[in-house]
Design a protein around this motif. Sequence first.
Motif, PDB file in Angstrom:
ATOM      1  N   GLY A 335      -8.880  -5.693   0.046  1.00 56.83           N
ATOM      2  CA  GLY A 335      -8.182  -4.522  -0.481  1.00 56.83           C
ATOM      3  C   GLY A 335      -8.488  -4.342  -1.960  1.00 56.83           C
ATOM      4  O   GLY A 335      -8.873  -5.285  -2.638  1.00 56.83           O
ATOM      5  N   LEU A 336      -8.309  -3.126  -2.426  1.00 53.29           N
ATOM      6  CA  LEU A 336      -8.450  -2.862  -3.864  1.00 53.29           C
ATOM      7  C   LEU A 336      -7.136  -2.285  -4.363  1.00 53.29           C
ATOM      8  O   LEU A 336      -6.576  -1.379  -3.745  1.00 53.29           O
ATOM      9  CB  LEU A 336      -9.576  -1.856  -4.126  1.00 53.29           C
ATOM     10  N   ALA A 337      -6.621  -2.855  -5.459  1.00 56.19           N
ATOM     11  CA  ALA A 337      -5.470  -2.256  -6.149  1.00 56.19           C
ATOM     12  C   ALA A 337      -5.905  -2.066  -7.589  1.00 56.19           C
ATOM     13  O   ALA A 337      -5.974  -3.026  -8.359  1.00 56.19           O
ATOM     14  CB  ALA A 337      -4.242  -3.152  -6.057  1.00 56.19           C
ATOM     15  N   GLY A 338      -6.255  -0.829  -7.923  1.00 54.60           N
ATOM     16  CA  GLY A 338      -6.849  -0.563  -9.231  1.00 54.60           C
ATOM     17  C   GLY A 338      -5.948   0.302 -10.085  1.00 54.60           C
ATOM     18  O   GLY A 338      -5.388   1.290  -9.612  1.00 54.60           O
ATOM     19  N   LEU A 460       0.308  -5.776 -10.668  1.00 61.00           N
ATOM     20  CA  LEU A 460      -0.499  -5.236 -11.769  1.00 61.00           C
ATOM     21  C   LEU A 460       0.285  -5.221 -13.077  1.00 61.00           C
ATOM     22  O   LEU A 460      -0.278  -5.460 -14.148  1.00 61.00           O
ATOM     23  CB  LEU A 460      -0.995  -3.829 -11.408  1.00 61.00           C
ATOM     24  N   LEU A 461       1.580  -4.946 -12.980  1.00 57.39           N
ATOM     25  CA  LEU A 461       2.410  -4.962 -14.183  1.00 57.39           C
ATOM     26  C   LEU A 461       2.467  -6.380 -14.757  1.00 57.39           C
ATOM     27  O   LEU A 461       2.387  -6.580 -15.975  1.00 57.39           O
ATOM     28  CB  LEU A 461       3.811  -4.453 -13.827  1.00 57.39           C
ATOM     29  N   LEU A 462       2.577  -7.367 -13.877  1.00 55.80           N
ATOM     30  CA  LEU A 462       2.560  -8.764 -14.339  1.00 55.80           C
ATOM     31  C   LEU A 462       1.219  -9.080 -15.008  1.00 55.80           C
ATOM     32  O   LEU A 462       1.170  -9.736 -16.056  1.00 55.80           O
ATOM     33  CB  LEU A 462       2.799  -9.704 -13.148  1.00 55.80           C
ATOM     34  N   CYS A 463       0.136  -8.619 -14.404  1.00 54.96           N
ATOM     35  CA  CYS A 463      -1.190  -8.848 -15.009  1.00 54.96           C
ATOM     36  C   CYS A 463      -1.278  -8.191 -16.378  1.00 54.96           C
ATOM     37  O   CYS A 463      -1.739  -8.789 -17.344  1.00 54.96           O
ATOM     38  CB  CYS A 463      -2.294  -8.289 -14.111  1.00 54.96           C
TER      39      CYS A 463
END
Lengths: 467, 467
Positions: A335-338, A460-463
Motif C-alpha cells: 500500500g501507499l500512504a503519501g 503520518l502525523l507521528l512521522c
Amino acid sequence: MPARLDQLETSMPVDLATRITASARTTASRVSPDIDDWVENKRKQPFESTIIPLAELNEPNGWGIAPGTGNLEHHSGRFFSVEGLHVRTNHGPVREWRQPILVQRDIAILGIIAKEFDGVLHFLLQAKMEPGNMDMVQLSPTVQATSSNYTQVHQGKRAAYVEYFTEPGRGRVLVDILQSEQGAWFHLKRNRNIVIEVTGDVPLHEDFCWLTLGQIGRLLRRRNVMNMDARTVLGCLPVAAPDGDAFDGDGRRSGEPGGVRTMTEILSWITGRKSEYELSAALVPLDSVTGWRREARGIVPAEGGNFSIVGVRVHARTREVHSWKQPLLAPHGLGLAGLVVRRIGGRLHALVRAEVLPGHRDTVELGPTVRFMMDDYPTTPAGRRPEFLDHMLSARSGVRFDVVLSEEGGRFLHAETRYLVVEDDDFPLRVPEDFAWITVEQLMALQRHSYYLGIEARTLLLCLNNL
Amino acid sequence: MPARLDQLETSMPVDLATRITASARTTASRVSPDIDDWVENKRKQPFESTIIPLAELNEPNGWGIAPGTGNLEHHSGRFFSVEGLHVRTNHGPVREWRQPILVQRDIAILGIIAKEFDGVLHFLLQAKMEPGNMDMVQLSPTVQATSSNYTQVHQGKRAAYVEYFTEPGRGRVLVDILQSEQGAWFHLKRNRNIVIEVTGDVPLHEDFCWLTLGQIGRLLRRRNVMNMDARTVLGCLPVAAPDGDAFDGDGRRSGEPGGVRTMTEILSWITGRKSEYELSAALVPLDSVTGWRREARGIVPAEGGNFSIVGVRVHARTREVHSWKQPLLAPHGLGLAGLVVRRIGGRLHALVRAEVLPGHRDTVELGPTVRFMMDDYPTTPAGRRPEFLDHMLSARSGVRFDVVLSEEGGRFLHAETRYLVVEDDDFPLRVPEDFAWITVEQLMALQRHSYYLGIEARTLLLCLNNL
C-alpha cells in the motif's frame, strides 16, 4: 469566553507536553542502551506462521465456517469474524459492491505504560510476535488485548500488564481515546488508545523494554519495526510541533499568521464532506458476496479487489497460547500512504483528503493526500489514478520520510504500507473540494477526539512529528 | 505547545462570542417588537393534522408498505422510513429486544441566518407548522430541510433561504457541525447544525422574523414555542457561562480551581463507558419485529414499549406541499429530561449520564441526569426506577428551569418533554460510574464536536445558558 473555552480543550498540563518533548529529544538512554541488538535478538526467536487451506481452520474449539452464512467465526463468538458487506454510495467510480470484511465489536486496549527514568519519560514497549507480521516480531504497545483476551476467552495466559489499564488508580491517564482502524478492511472497528503514567516500580518482564520517544523516533525510520498499534497510541501524544513556531490558533483574529483555514472552517469543511456523501454499508452473509470465490487457498476476488482471506497456523512459545489457527486478510502487495506537506505563511501544512470508506463510523475520516494499493498501478489507466499519485511517486528532492511499515499483524498477513512524506513548497494552494491544507498543530488538535483522522493519517502525523 | 494547542481549539473569534453575549442580553428589539403577538397570530392559521389508519397511507406517489419487509417507505426512497431494529447489548435490565425505528440516511440542514441590526446580532427564525407539533406552529430554524426537500423530491416549493446554506460564499460560517437526534427512536440519525452570518440585505418572507438571543431565551421559557431543531442549532453557539467565572480550564495545573475533572479525565471517562458497553443494533424487516402488533390505528407494542407508529393526514397552506399523508412516531405520554446542577468550588457543574441507546453512532452519548417516559412511572416499581428520578420529581426550592418543550413535529406526534433543571448544592459528589459532574464550560467545549452530547442534553445546556 472563547479564551476560556480554548483552555478547556487542553488535554495536557503544560509540564507534561514539555516532558514529552524532552523525551522526544533523548535518543539514547541508560535504561535501554542496546535497543537495536535487543530487537535483533527478539527476531531470532523461533516462530512459525504457515498458510493453510481455509477448510483446515475448522476446529471444535477454534475457528469455523458458520452454517447458513459462510462467515468465518470463532466458536466462542469473540475475537473477530469475517463477514460480507454490501455497500451502496453516491461517491466514486463504483457505486455498489460486495466484499468480505473483518468485524470486531470488542474494543481492544492498546495501552502504553509511561514512567520517568533519570528525569526523562520512557514508554514500555513489547517485542511482540503476530502471525501476519513481516519479520514476525515488531515493537507493540505494552498491552494490545481485546476483551476476549483479557477476559481469557482463549484460555491462555492473561496479557502481561493488562491490570494497569483495567483496574482504576494504577496511574495518571495521559491519553485515552477511541480511534478507528482501516475503514476498507474493518467494519466500524475502533480501539482504545491509552497511555498511563506510573510512578511506582513496574516489574520488567521478558520481551518488554523502556524507550524514550527519541529512541522510538529512530526505530520508526526502520522498516517494519514499530507496529501499527504502537504508532497509533504514540501518535496521540502531543509532541512539539516540527517547526516550533509560536502558534496563535485562529490567527485572523489576532492579526498573526495562522493556518490557511481556521478550526471553524476546518470543522465546517468536514461537516460539508460528510453531508455530501451518502454511504450505506450493511453486513450480509459472507456466502452472498458476489464477485469473490472460495478456493482452497482462501476467499479471493474474481477480478479487481486487492486482498484475499486466508487461514494460517501459528506456533509461538512467547504468546499467551502457544499454537493456534486463524483467518487473516492478505492484501495483494504494497500500500501507499503519501502525504504532501508545504509551508504556507511559514507554517507547515499537510494536504489531507476527506476519505469515504465503508467501515468508517461516520462516512468520512481524514486520510493522506494519496492512499493506493500499488498492485493496482499497472492496470489503472492514468486518467483513473488517484489525484496527485503520480506527482508523489515522482518526487525526488522533497522526500522527508519514506519508510515501509506494517499494518496489524494479528488481522492482516504481510500488510505493508509505504509511508511517504513529500515537501513541495510549490504545490498548488487551490485543491479539489475533497482536499484541505491543515497545519500539523490543527491535525493534532483534531486527533484529541475520535474519528477525525484515519489510521494512516495518524501514522503520518507521528512521522511528521519525528522529522 | 499545549497553550498553542488550546488556542487551536477555539471555534470563535473573541469578538463573536462578545457579540453573542450581547445579543443574549438584548431582550427587546426594534426589529421584532411584538414577537408574542406575532407568534399568537401565526398559531391561528388553519392547519389540520388528523390520525388515519396506517393502511390509508398507501398511495402510488406517496407512502406505502413495502412488500416483503412491511417497512413504511416513501415511494421515492427518500425522506425517512420506518423499519425494524434488533438490539443486543450487555447493558441494562433488558439485554435483547426488537422495536420499530425511524431511519433517515439523509443529513438535513438545520440552518439559521444571523445578521446585525442596530449593532446587535439577530437570528432569522420561522414560524413553522409541522404535523406532529403541539399547537401546530413553533419557531424553527431559518431552514429545516432534508436533501429530499431541497432537491425537491416532493415536487413542492423549495424551502425558503436554503440557498444560503447550499451555495458557498453567502456568509461567514459561525457554527457547522453534525449532531445526533433521539437515539431511542432514530437509527444513526444526525443533522447539520449550521449558523451563517450575513451582512447584505436578506429579504424577509412571510412567517419569518429576526430575534435576538435575549428574545429567544424568553420564548424558550414558554411551553412548546421553540422547536427542537431551533434549540439544537442555537445550543451550538458559545454564549457566556451563567456564572461568568474566569475559567482557567485544566485548573489543577495553574493552581486555580477548575472542574472536578480535567478534560483529559472527562474524555477518558467517556472512552471507558464506551469500552464497557457492547451494543449491536441491526436493521431488520418491520414485519419481523416481535412484541409489536399491526392494528388499524397503527403499530403498537404488545406490552411495555412507550410509543406507537401512526399515520396522519395533513392540510397546511403555508408548507411547500399543501396536503400530504405520512407516518409519525407517537410517544405514549410525557418524557422527562432532568438535570441536576450544583456549584463545586464556586463553579456550576451538571450531573450528566453516559447513556447507551441503540440509535447512537458510537454506543454512548451524554444524556441528562434522568431521562424517563413518565407513562411508565406507575408501573415501574421503586427499585427499578432510574437513579435520581424520585429525587428530581420531589425537588421544590431548587427548581431553576421547568418547561415542557416539543420534540421534532415532522417525525413525532405530540412528543412533549419536560425539561427540568434542579440546583442542589447538597447533592452527593460521589455518583455511580455512569454519571459525571462536568462544568457548563466543559460541556460547551464538548459540544463543538459531534456526538458527545445527546439531543436532550443539548437542549438542557441551552436552557442553562439562558438562566
